[in-house]
Write an enzyme that holds these catalytic residues in place. Structure first.
Site, PDB file in Angstrom:
ATOM      1  N   GLU A  11       0.836  -1.210   0.000  1.00  0.00           N
ATOM      2  CA  GLU A  11       0.000   0.000   0.000  1.00  0.00           C
ATOM      3  C   GLU A  11       0.867   1.254   0.000  1.00  0.00           C
ATOM      4  O   GLU A  11       0.548   2.249  -0.663  1.00  0.00           O
ATOM      5  CB  GLU A  11      -0.909  -0.003   1.230  1.00  0.00           C
ATOM      6  CG  GLU A  11      -1.798   1.228   1.332  1.00  0.00           C
ATOM      7  CD  GLU A  11      -2.084   1.606   2.768  1.00  0.00           C
ATOM      8  OE1 GLU A  11      -2.536   2.745   2.993  1.00  0.00           O
ATOM      9  OE2 GLU A  11      -1.838   0.781   3.664  1.00  0.00           O
ATOM     10  N   ASP A  45       0.479   3.920  -3.144  1.00  0.00           N
ATOM     11  CA  ASP A  45       0.089   5.325  -3.026  1.00  0.00           C
ATOM     12  C   ASP A  45       0.907   6.188  -3.981  1.00  0.00           C
ATOM     13  O   ASP A  45       0.382   7.112  -4.622  1.00  0.00           O
ATOM     14  CB  ASP A  45       0.283   5.779  -1.578  1.00  0.00           C
ATOM     15  CG  ASP A  45      -0.081   7.236  -1.377  1.00  0.00           C
ATOM     16  OD1 ASP A  45      -1.267   7.570  -1.507  1.00  0.00           O
ATOM     17  OD2 ASP A  45       0.836   8.040  -1.097  1.00  0.00           O
ATOM     18  N   ASP A  55      -7.297   1.302   0.534  1.00  0.00           N
ATOM     19  CA  ASP A  55      -5.934   0.816   0.768  1.00  0.00           C
ATOM     20  C   ASP A  55      -5.627  -0.414  -0.079  1.00  0.00           C
ATOM     21  O   ASP A  55      -4.514  -0.566  -0.608  1.00  0.00           O
ATOM     22  CB  ASP A  55      -5.752   0.484   2.250  1.00  0.00           C
ATOM     23  CG  ASP A  55      -5.817   1.724   3.129  1.00  0.00           C
ATOM     24  OD1 ASP A  55      -5.708   2.843   2.592  1.00  0.00           O
ATOM     25  OD2 ASP A  55      -5.984   1.569   4.360  1.00  0.00           O
ATOM     26  N   GLU A  75      -4.802   0.526  -3.652  1.00  0.00           N
ATOM     27  CA  GLU A  75      -3.433   1.024  -3.798  1.00  0.00           C
ATOM     28  C   GLU A  75      -2.423  -0.117  -3.749  1.00  0.00           C
ATOM     29  O   GLU A  75      -1.441  -0.121  -4.509  1.00  0.00           O
ATOM     30  CB  GLU A  75      -3.137   2.044  -2.696  1.00  0.00           C
ATOM     31  CG  GLU A  75      -3.886   3.359  -2.865  1.00  0.00           C
ATOM     32  CD  GLU A  75      -3.598   4.346  -1.758  1.00  0.00           C
ATOM     33  OE1 GLU A  75      -3.741   5.564  -1.995  1.00  0.00           O
ATOM     34  OE2 GLU A  75      -3.227   3.915  -0.642  1.00  0.00           O
TER      35      GLU A  75
END
Length: 335
Positions: A56, A60, A129, A132
């Site tokens: 994650e 991002d 989350d 990502e």
């Protein structure tokens, strides 16, 4: 949205990858991206298996890169502020969670029993989350170009909705530089009275104690033309006694003089040699003989008081004639 199999059994990672149009490789990266922390402890009792949290962190950055690049290429006339406004909305938790729901990503998530029972598959933040972490796994397994081709189409619908909402919103007024109000000259601490003439008071004080003149000088000037800041100081010779800062030279100088005078009233005295005041000349003692004056005769202490009176024989004899005798003499003359 797809159904999750009974007994907390998620759909396979291979099904998800093929749904995205990618060839499936026997890789642990995709399963790692879909595994929740609760399941990593249940499945790896002796040694927890990796979960989505590390991917994650990378995902991002991957999502931010491909989305910002896409916005700049699609919207060449937009300003940095306009692009930033759209970018912050499209990579928000709400938008990413909506994309994850359209992918039916919740049915592929590998959860522990407790997380499954508490409805974590529909958790807003967890869905964002997981999206990502999936983006990071695709980047690691298939490269940046493939990640761009697979993920960008999922942003088309929310992007159109964001642009329509911005077009419908009223235009914003252009931002103006903040205007700093001109600081007022410091007022006297006593209301209803004009401030003292600190400059005159300081001049008298400096002359009386040091024989010098107190001066107000500019120490520093900073800031842009519309927001200047001035530092003014009160000097005695080359010694700085007090300083103050304001938006004008006059305001800063007045504040410095006021602060210094308050300190002087509280007993402040700079470490300088004070002016020695001239002494009054002492009267020189002179003897009466030097001035030519006669010495007063001393009266003997043994003299009696009657000895000090003049002799009665030397006094004039006063003859008193009564008014009656005068009238008798006048009658005798008439007869």
């Amino acid at each position: 949205m797809g159904e999750v199999r009974p007994g907390n059994t998620p759909k396979s990672a291979e099904t998800l990858i093929r749904m995205l149009g990618l060839p499936f490789n026997e890789s642990l990266r995709i399963e790692e991206a879909l595994t929740h922390r609760s399941a990593s402890h249940e499945r790896g009792r002796k040694k927890p298996i990796p979960n989505y949290e590390r991917l994650e962190f990378l995902g991002d950055r991957v999502v931010g890169l491909i989305v910002s690049e896409y916005l700049l290429n699609m919207w060449p006339q937009a300003t940095e502020g306009e692009v930033g406004q759209v970018f912050s909305t499209i990579v928000s938790t709400q938008t990413l969670a909506s994309i994850a729901r359209r992918m039916d990503l919740g049915s592929y998530m590998i959860l522990g029993k407790g997380s499954h029972s508490s409805g974590e598959r529909e958790n807003h933040s967890l869905l964002a989350d997981t999206f990502e972490s999936l983006a990071a796994a695709i980047y690691c397994e298939y490269g940046l170009e493939t990640a761009r081709q697979v993920l960008i189409p999922w942003f088309a619908q929310p992007l159109q909705e964001i642009l329509r909402s911005l077009e419908a919103a009223p235009p914003r007024e252009p931002r103006r530089p903040p205007v700093t109000p001109e600081p007022e000259a410091p007022r006297s601490r006593e209301r209803g009275r004009n401030p003292p003439n600190y400059k005159l008071l300081l001049q008298k004080w400096a002359q009386q104690h040091f024989g010098e003149t107190a001066e107000v000088r500019l120490i520093e000037e900073s800031g842009p033309s519309h927001q200047k800041r001035f530092v003014m100081g009160v000097f005695l010779g080359e010694l700085l006694l007090e300083q103050a800062t304001a938006g004008t030279k006059r305001g800063a100088g007045f504040a410095a003089m006021e602060n210094l005078w308050q300190k002087i009233e509280d007993g402040f005295m700079p470490d300088l040699p004070q002016r020695s005041l001239p002494k009054e000349p002492t009267a020189r003692e002179t003897s009466p003989t030097e001035t030519g004056e006669a010495l007063p005769q001393e009266i003997p202490a043994s003299a009696e008081s009657h000895d000090l009176l003049p002799d009665s024989s030397s006094l004039p004899v006063l003859t008193f004639v009564s008014e009656k005798n005068n009238r008798e003499e006048e009658k005798a003359v008439e007869t």
